[in-house]
Design an enzyme around this catalytic site. Structure first.
Site, mmCIF file in Angstrom:
data_model
loop_
_atom_site.group_PDB
_atom_site.id
_atom_site.type_symbol
_atom_site.label_atom_id
_atom_site.label_comp_id
_atom_site.label_asym_id
_atom_site.label_seq_id
_atom_site.Cartn_x
_atom_site.Cartn_y
_atom_site.Cartn_z
ATOM 1 N N LYS A 1 76.326 -46.585 53.790
ATOM 2 C CA LYS A 1 77.769 -46.576 54.007
ATOM 3 C C LYS A 1 78.491 -47.104 52.750
ATOM 4 O O LYS A 1 78.474 -46.442 51.741
ATOM 5 C CB LYS A 1 78.097 -47.378 55.264
ATOM 6 C CG LYS A 1 77.146 -47.083 56.461
ATOM 7 C CD LYS A 1 77.261 -45.687 57.013
ATOM 8 C CE LYS A 1 76.173 -45.299 58.024
ATOM 9 N NZ LYS A 1 75.936 -46.213 59.118
ATOM 10 N N ASP B 1 74.983 -57.691 61.312
ATOM 11 C CA ASP B 1 75.117 -56.397 60.650
ATOM 12 C C ASP B 1 76.485 -56.391 59.969
ATOM 13 O O ASP B 1 77.519 -56.357 60.633
ATOM 14 C CB ASP B 1 74.985 -55.270 61.677
ATOM 15 C CG ASP B 1 74.966 -53.892 61.024
ATOM 16 O OD1 ASP B 1 75.644 -53.708 59.994
ATOM 17 O OD2 ASP B 1 74.303 -52.987 61.562
ATOM 18 N N ARG C 1 54.705 -49.085 46.746
ATOM 19 C CA ARG C 1 55.004 -49.584 48.092
ATOM 20 C C ARG C 1 55.137 -51.109 48.132
ATOM 21 O O ARG C 1 55.682 -51.668 49.072
ATOM 22 C CB ARG C 1 53.952 -49.082 49.079
ATOM 23 C CG ARG C 1 54.376 -49.142 50.512
ATOM 24 C CD ARG C 1 53.759 -48.105 51.454
ATOM 25 N NE ARG C 1 52.467 -47.592 51.107
ATOM 26 C CZ ARG C 1 51.309 -48.266 51.186
ATOM 27 N NH1 ARG C 1 51.297 -49.515 51.603
ATOM 28 N NH2 ARG C 1 50.183 -47.689 50.845
ATOM 29 N N TYR D 1 76.013 -50.425 66.573
ATOM 30 C CA TYR D 1 75.789 -49.040 66.143
ATOM 31 C C TYR D 1 74.879 -48.350 67.175
ATOM 32 O O TYR D 1 73.929 -48.960 67.678
ATOM 33 C CB TYR D 1 75.154 -49.047 64.751
ATOM 34 C CG TYR D 1 74.661 -47.708 64.322
ATOM 35 C CD1 TYR D 1 75.548 -46.654 64.107
ATOM 36 C CD2 TYR D 1 73.304 -47.468 64.128
ATOM 37 C CE1 TYR D 1 75.098 -45.413 63.720
ATOM 38 C CE2 TYR D 1 72.852 -46.233 63.732
ATOM 39 C CZ TYR D 1 73.745 -45.207 63.530
ATOM 40 O OH TYR D 1 73.292 -43.984 63.154
HETATM 41 C C1 LIG Z 1 74.884 -46.387 60.120
HETATM 42 C C2 LIG Z 1 74.668 -47.750 60.649
HETATM 43 C C3 LIG Z 1 73.376 -48.262 60.834
HETATM 44 C C4 LIG Z 1 72.133 -47.431 60.595
HETATM 45 O O1 LIG Z 1 71.967 -47.170 59.234
HETATM 46 P P1 LIG Z 1 71.209 -45.871 58.658
HETATM 47 O O2 LIG Z 1 71.308 -46.076 57.187
HETATM 48 O O3 LIG Z 1 71.940 -44.667 59.165
HETATM 49 O O4 LIG Z 1 69.809 -45.928 59.160
HETATM 50 C C5 LIG Z 1 73.246 -49.569 61.256
HETATM 51 N N1 LIG Z 1 74.331 -50.337 61.510
HETATM 52 C C6 LIG Z 1 75.595 -49.871 61.358
HETATM 53 C C7 LIG Z 1 76.751 -50.757 61.663
HETATM 54 C C8 LIG Z 1 75.796 -48.561 60.924
HETATM 55 O O5 LIG Z 1 77.058 -48.106 60.802
#
Ligand SMILES: *Cc1c(COP(=O)(O)O)cnc(C)c1O
Length: 412
Positions: free
Chosen positions: A231, A206, A87, A141
């Site tokens: 992603k 982001d 951790r 998101y």
């Molecule tokens: C999918 C997504 C998230 C969240 O990510 P997870 O891995 O699903 O928790 C945050 N920001 C954007 C722009 C996303 O497309």
């Protein structure tokens, strides 16, 4: 102070080597993508990175271990020498973190079990400093919007447009949050201008949609760069992960929160992400070329009311149809109707039903997310095959939203 000689370190754990500083000469992104986080491998006689699944690490020197734990509690710096406990950090995950920091041009990066765990950790770091107010620009998101709007972590949000950021700042503002291009409308913000408007308040960008291949927000003044690594970074639809690229001081705080709250990334996921990074530039450029082509064809199509495609490019296309978006989703055969994005295969989804369902309908529409909007993540298939599928899925939609029925199925 407990120390290991470089020889000892190399012969026991790759941990410090993995953390080696950037190479002497700056290297291009494509080179970093395949080498960063792997610089020690050849000296170890390895080619593929090892996967370290240990949850704990033996140490006969508990005095030294106590000192290293104290050091972690003070700064959040990764302990010197062998790791202590899973951790606190893991050498395989550290390879991914090193590589991503190198790609984003930041001092450090801290990986989490998901993008939402990464965002939560950032909010918790600031809340623990008494800075519970967040300024954010829609759209975000859907779940990021929800986390802030619902105040699940005790934060309070002010929504504004980029021009209103400076006026929205308060003495207890701990964070400004933007996405660019934003999910799902692909709206872009001027990162340099936004960073300037933030003053001394950390800006979190982001960067999930752009990836460091198309945009490096830290160079524009963002202190924190967040990815849903689920992603493009993973890129194959088989890893759930998140990461924050930032300076080492903030990274230390994030590691302390990660240690105390437990949202760690599994080492196998760390391995898959490092592997994903090596093809990131090639995947993003190839998929972007196809996406730009499809965006052009959609824009010229009378069945499509509006196409959203970012100035900086990318592999995401959003479009509004005159007809019923649900029929397009039901009509695809090659393209997969699924939420998420950034995989080698093409995905399409209806944000108002899926990815942004959790956002209040008025807030959603106010952020430009029309009920007729479809969001497509373009993969690596041949453009003609993708267009044939889209064309067929759009084909039967009519402007009044009904779907022209085949003679056979209508029974006429
Ligand atoms: C999918 C997504 C998230 C969240 O990510 P997870 O891995 O699903 O928790 C945050 N920001 C954007 C722009 C996303 O497309």
């Amino acid at each position: 102070m407990f120390t290991l000689s470089p020889m000892d370190t190399a012969s026991t754990h790759a941990y410090d080597d993995v953390r080696r500083p950037a190479p002497r000469a700056p290297r291009a992104l494509a080179t970093e993508a395949v080498h960063a986080g792997r610089d020690d491998l050849a000296r170890q006689g390895l080619h593929a990175p090892p996967i370290d699944l240990s949850t704990t690490y033996p140490s006969y020197d508990s005095r030294g271990e106590a000192e290293r734990i104290d050091a972690f509690a003070t700064t959040g710096a990764e302990p010197d020498g062998p790791p202590v406990y899973g951790r606190l950090g893991n050498p395989t995950v550290a390879r991914f973190e090193t590589a991503l920091a190198r790609l984003e041009g930041t001092g450090s990066a801290v990986a989490f079990a998901s993008g939402m765990a990464a965002l939560s950790a950032v909010l918790l770091v600031r809340a623990a400093q008494g800075l519970r107010h967040v300024v954010a620009v829609r759209p975000l998101y859907g779940c990021s919007d929800h986390l802030l709007t619902a105040g699940l972590l005790g934060t309070e949000v002010t929504w504004t447009d980029p021009a209103g950021i400076t006026d929205a700042l308060r003495p207890d503002t701990g964070l400004v949050l933007v996405e660019s291009p934003a999910n799902p409308t692909l709206a872009e913000v001027d990162l340099r201008a936004v960073a300037h408007a933030c003053g001394s308040v950390p800006l979190l960008v982001d960067n999930t949609f752009a990836t460091p291949v198309l945009q490096r927000p830290a160079a524009s003044g963002a202190r924190l760069v967040l990815h849903s690594a689920t992603k493009y970074l993973g890129g194959h639809g088989d890893v759930l992960a998140g990461v924050v690229a930032c300076d080492e001081e903030f990274a230390g705080r994030l590691r302390q929160v990660r240690f105390a709250t437990g949202g760690v990334l599994h080492p196998l996921a760390g391995y898959l992400l490092l592997r994903g990074l090596s093809t990131l530039p090639v995947r993003v450029r190839a998929a972007s070329a196809t996406a730009a082509d499809l965006a052009g064809r959609l824009a010229a199509d009378p069945r499509v009311a509006r196409v959203h495609y970012p100035r900086i490019g990318g592999a995401m296309v959003a479009f509004e149809v005159h007809g019923d978006p649900h029929e397009v989703i039901a009509g695809v055969r090659l393209i997969t109707p699924a939420v998420s994005l950034g995989s080698v295969d093409t995905l399409i989804q209806h944000p108002a039903s899926i990815s942004h369902r959790i956002v209040d309908a008025d807030d959603r529409r106010g952020a430009g997310v029309s009920d007729r909007l479809l969001r497509m993540s373009v993969g690596l298939e041949d453009v003609e095959d993708l267009w044939a599928d889209l064309d067929a899925a759009l084909g039967a939609t009519t402007p009044d939203g009904s779907r022209a029925r085949h003679t056979v199925s209508s029974g006429v």
